[in-house]
Design an enzyme around this catalytic site. Structure first.
Site, mmCIF file in Angstrom:
data_model
loop_
_atom_site.group_PDB
_atom_site.id
_atom_site.type_symbol
_atom_site.label_atom_id
_atom_site.label_comp_id
_atom_site.label_asym_id
_atom_site.label_seq_id
_atom_site.Cartn_x
_atom_site.Cartn_y
_atom_site.Cartn_z
ATOM 1 C CD GLN A 1 -1.741 2.692 -7.939
ATOM 2 O OE1 GLN A 1 -2.955 2.343 -7.364
ATOM 3 N NE2 GLN A 1 -1.352 1.964 -9.053
ATOM 4 N NE ARG B 1 -7.910 3.249 -8.933
ATOM 5 C CZ ARG B 1 -6.891 2.418 -9.122
ATOM 6 N NH1 ARG B 1 -7.203 1.126 -9.139
ATOM 7 N NH2 ARG B 1 -5.648 2.717 -9.194
ATOM 8 C CG ASP C 1 -2.072 -6.382 -5.078
ATOM 9 O OD1 ASP C 1 -1.240 -5.812 -5.709
ATOM 10 O OD2 ASP C 1 -3.283 -6.376 -5.153
ATOM 11 C CD GLU C 2 -2.407 -2.083 -4.003
ATOM 12 O OE1 GLU C 2 -1.600 -1.406 -4.204
ATOM 13 O OE2 GLU C 2 -3.474 -2.030 -4.572
ATOM 14 C CE LYS D 1 -1.890 -3.110 -8.502
ATOM 15 N NZ LYS D 1 -2.060 -3.616 -7.470
ATOM 16 C CB THR D 2 -5.218 -7.528 -10.585
ATOM 17 O OG1 THR D 2 -5.219 -6.576 -9.807
ATOM 18 C CG2 THR D 2 -6.068 -8.575 -10.015
#
Length: 814
Positions: free
Chosen positions: A314, A666, A283-284, A51-52
């Site tokens: 998340q 991660r 974001d997020e 997504k980044t």
DNA sequence: TGGCTACCGGTTTTT
DNA sequence: CCGGTAGCCA
């Protein structure tokens, strides 16, 4: 010379090919979100789904090709025939070898969105930095004109730019951190005679924070009917906010609250930012709270080009009032939103991904989602049951040594913690074994005493209303102004409605004893002198003046203890930062410097290179959005993780599980999860059963770590011990071999560190072991050119990575 | 006012 | 284990 028709067609073809080539690095769903163009976009992106990457490419695509790509759009007038060769060259060698992004922009970027019209918001500084890095790498040019930052930084910037229009505040306001806030609440509780266990300042602070993040202002003229928390809290909030305003200070929540108030109260200010930010990305988004939601919605109302990215699995900031409905209701808030799901995971091995999926499937409150990957199966999860926390740390160490021996580097590893306090054992262990590490988060740079002291001086000079700052400096170093005198000054300034600075100047009103008055007037003349210097000196020399004129410097220099020397070093480090600031801000101001530094943590200042040469230690919250080849999740015990505060609350337990999901995802290649049978918590040993999260991952995905490692570890330890002078006595008790052993096999760090090969700056190179006069042994993890000349980033046991200037630092090669 | 000792209590996660 | 602070004495 403009292009002829044939050349034009060639140009169109080349441009299309270039765009095509850039987009070919993405999958179909990513391409949809990258090229979605104008209008609202909701991107539901699973962990590791790129997504980044999608956001970075979306920005890139907007800058170069614009929101609405037209393959037949006219080339910019400046394009000439020979430029076609440049474009063709770029196609052949796309990695900025032949053509910079700037060239690309001038050649095809005519329809692109200007950089300054983009706003990209992240949650942590680290995530913002990561996005900046990737954008700059992709584009090959600095991106100062683009706002890529946290909510808080964006708000601070708006407040500073509009400082002449603030509601209830003056322009050079201070920013209060948790410590400052606590001082304020304590003083209020003292005033109300409510200082006891029933009324913990922290509880009020979090209540106030909750109010502010739901956009609730304090009630006017509230009278409590009893002493219960619920009764008193609104009163505390009211007084707290008054106190902050009297000090012309904002807390972190105020940065958002006051910005939203400003935007609502001043339509022309709102209009300015609404029209400036044509494209907004968040974001997020699942972690936004109400006030952040309102902020974004205000800004996006005009153009409605809002792209939000998130993942309900998340969501880990419920404790900060993150409201998951913000993402769930996005389509309702922005009708016609394009919804894109990114479900292919590119990061982790399939076993890691499956383990994470299986774990989070235990949550009831979630949208079902199928995250899949084409990656290799990889190893099973390594699970280790340590005898105690030190054993657990040594397990981490020994696994790191093993990958290093196989050619890996320190920077490939991350150790993820539930709480910051867990870092101590890891730090001690890494210190003993000389593992360079980078502790991320933890203390904010300026939370060290001496830094807070000097900052309080600077704050007070910048903002004469700052009561917390005054309190801190008025008798530091000791100058005979006692508590009662300070109380008198604070009270009198309230009574007379003057700033604390003016109140001190009002001798008659204060009516102090002659001894106290003398001390105060000496302090005042010092402040007056410094105030004059403020107008002529830059931040560095003002800092230097403060340290010298107050006697602070002298006092520290006569302190021979290790602590005193640390402080001197810290202050020198601080002056490095001010030096960097002064150098890069010719027109900078003290207030601007203070604003900048207050949102920054330790790690935001460690260079990229340094980070890549050290094991990264951080909380799982900090790790969100990051990835590492090898991840250690430690402390998987009931009561630690899940944290004991959440054990009996289903909602919070699910949040803990999501946190575990975030941590696990991660990992790219290897995932280690460990628990300890016994752990020292606040100096006492605690025994907790292994975390339910471990048992919720099915056995066929886990390998219990082979017990023989303990033995091989003992042998390994034997060879490493010699030559390490740091005290490690307490490690010995649990450890195996005695210190007597042959010297370690030379300089294993230089040998295994790939960076060590080509770094040959004067003095030291990456990987060198060095001794610092007051900090002892360390390892150089990077070398760079800073504003003040050559500087080294050195990893020290217990201290993490410090920036040191080659010309001053008392460093010797070991 | 300042320095010392003896206790107590806290302890998630971020900006 | 650590830091903060209440209470005492110079």
């Amino acid at each position: 010379m403009a292009l002829n028709q044939k050349e034009k067609e060639q140009y169109w073809e080349l441009r299309d090919e270039i765009r095509h080539m850039i987009l070919s690095r993405l999958n179909d769903e990513q391409i949809i979100s990258v090229t979605a163009g104008a209008g609202p976009v909701l991107c539901l992106a699973g962990a590791g789904s790129g997504k980044t990457t999608a956001m970075v490419y979306r920005i890139f695509h907007l800058l170069v090709f614009g929101p609405d790509y037209d393959p037949k759009a006219q080339p910019p007038d400046s394009v000439e025939a020979e430029d076609l060769d440049k474009l063709a060259g770029w196609l052949a060698l796309p990695d900025q070898e032949g053509l910079s992004f700037r060239d690309l922009l001038t050649l095809i970027g005519q329809q692109g969105i200007p950089m300054q019209q983009i706003l990209a918001i992240t949650f942590t500084n680290k995530a913002a930095q990561e996005m900046r890095d990737r954008l700059e790498k992709l584009m090959g040019i600095p991106i100062q004109d683009m706002w890529v930052m946290t909510f808080h930084s964006a708000c601070l910037r708006i407040l500073k730019r509009e400082s002449s229009q603030l509601l209830d505040y003056e322009k050079d306001f201070s920013i209060y951190d948790a410590g400052d806030q606590e001082q304020v609440v304590k003083e209020i509780l003292r005033g109300l005679k409510l200082e006891d266990k029933q009324h913990s300042p922290r509880a009020y602070m979090s209540w106030i924070s909750r109010q502010k993040s739901s956009l609730k202002l304090p009630a006017q003229n509230y009278t409590p009917t009893g002493n219960d928390f619920d009764q008193v809290a609104p009163l505390i909030y009211q007084r707290y906010q008054q106190a902050l305003q009297r000090s012309n200070a904002m807390d972190f929540d105020d940065l958002l609250l006051q910005t939203v108030r400003l935007l609502k109260a001043r339509p022309e200010v709102l209009a300015k930012y609404q029209s400036r930010f044509q494209y907004i990305m968040v974001d997020e988004y699942q972690d936004t709270n109400h006030i952040q939601y309102v902020f974004v919605n205000l800004l996006a109302q005009l153009h409605r080009n809002l792209c939000v990215v998130g993942d309900d699995d998340q969501s880990i900031y419920g404790f900060r009032q993150a409201d998951i409905r913000n993402i769930l209701d996005f389509e309702r808030d922005f009708p016609g939103a394009k919804v894109i799901r990114l479900e292919q995971n590119y990061r982790s091995t399939s076993r890691i991904l499956e383990a994470a999926n299986q774990l989070v499937a235990h949550n009831k409150e979630r949208k079902d989602k199928t995250l899949w990957t084409r990656n290799q199966e990889g190893d099973k999860l390594y699970c280790y049951k340590a005898t105690d926390d030190q054993d657990e740390a040594r397990f981490v160490y020994s696994r790191i040594q093993q990958t290093l021996a196989a050619g890996g580097s320190y920077g490939d590893h991350a150790v993820l913690l539930r709480t910051n306090a867990q870092s101590r054992v890891i730090e001690e262990c890494f210190g003993v074994y000389q593992i360079p590490y980078c502790l991320i988060g933890g203390l904010r740079f300026y939370e060290r005493k001496e830094i807070k002291d000097i900052l309080a001086y600077l704050k007070f000079l910048s903002n004469p209303d700052d009561r917390v700052a005054l309190r801190r400096i008025i008798n530091v170093p000791k100058r005979g102004i006692g508590d009662s005198t300070v109380q008198r000054i604070l009270e009198y300034s309230l009574q007379s409605g003057q700033s604390v600075y003016d109140a001190m100047n009002d001798r008659e009103g204060l009516a102090l004893s002659s001894r106290a008055e003398k001390a105060v007037s000496e302090f005042l003349s010092l402040i007056r002198e410094l105030n004059e210097r403020k107008t002529t000196e830059n931040v560095t020399s003002l800092t230097d003046s403060i340290l010298r004129r107050t006697g602070y410097w002298q006092e520290l220099q006569s302190d021979e203890s290790r602590e005193g020397m640390d402080r001197i070093e810290n202050l020198k480090e601080f002056m490095n930062k001010t030096g960097d600031y002064d150098q890069s801000h010719a027109e900078g101001s003290l207030a601007e410097f203070l604003g900048e530094i207050s949102l920054i943590t330790d790690m935001d200042m460690v260079g990229d290179e340094a980070r890549h040469n050290a094991v990264q230690v951080m909380t799982m919250h900090m790790a969100k959005g990051l990835e590492f080849p090898q991840v250690f999740i430690i402390g998987l015990e009931e009561g630690i993780f899940p944290h004991f505060r959440s054990l009996y609350n289903e909602t919070e337990l699910e949040e803990e599980r999501r946190l575990c999901y975030v941590a696990m995802t991660r990992a790219k290649d290897k995932l280690y999860m460990s628990c300890a049978a016994r752990r020292s918590v606040h100096g006492r040993y605690q025994e907790n059963p292994p975390s339910r999260f471990l048992t919720e991952i099915p056995d066929y995905l886990k390998d219990n770590f082979p017990p023989k490692t303990e033995r091989s570890f003992a042998a390994e330890k034997k060879t490493r011990m010699a030559g390490i002078e740091t005290s490690w006595d307490h490690w010995n008790a649990a450890g195996a071999a005695a210190a007597a052993g042959e010297p370690s096999s030379g300089n294993q760090i230089t040998r295994t560190d790939p960076m060590g090969e080509d770094k040959k700056e004067a003095g030291f190179r990456v990987g060198d072991k060095v001794v610092h006069a007051s900090w002892g042994q360390g390892v150089v993890v990077s070398v760079k050119q800073s504003g003040q000349g050559l500087s080294y980033q050195v990893a020290f046991p217990d201290k993490g990575i410090r920036d040191l200037l080659a010309q001053y630092a008392p460093l010797k090669k070991l």
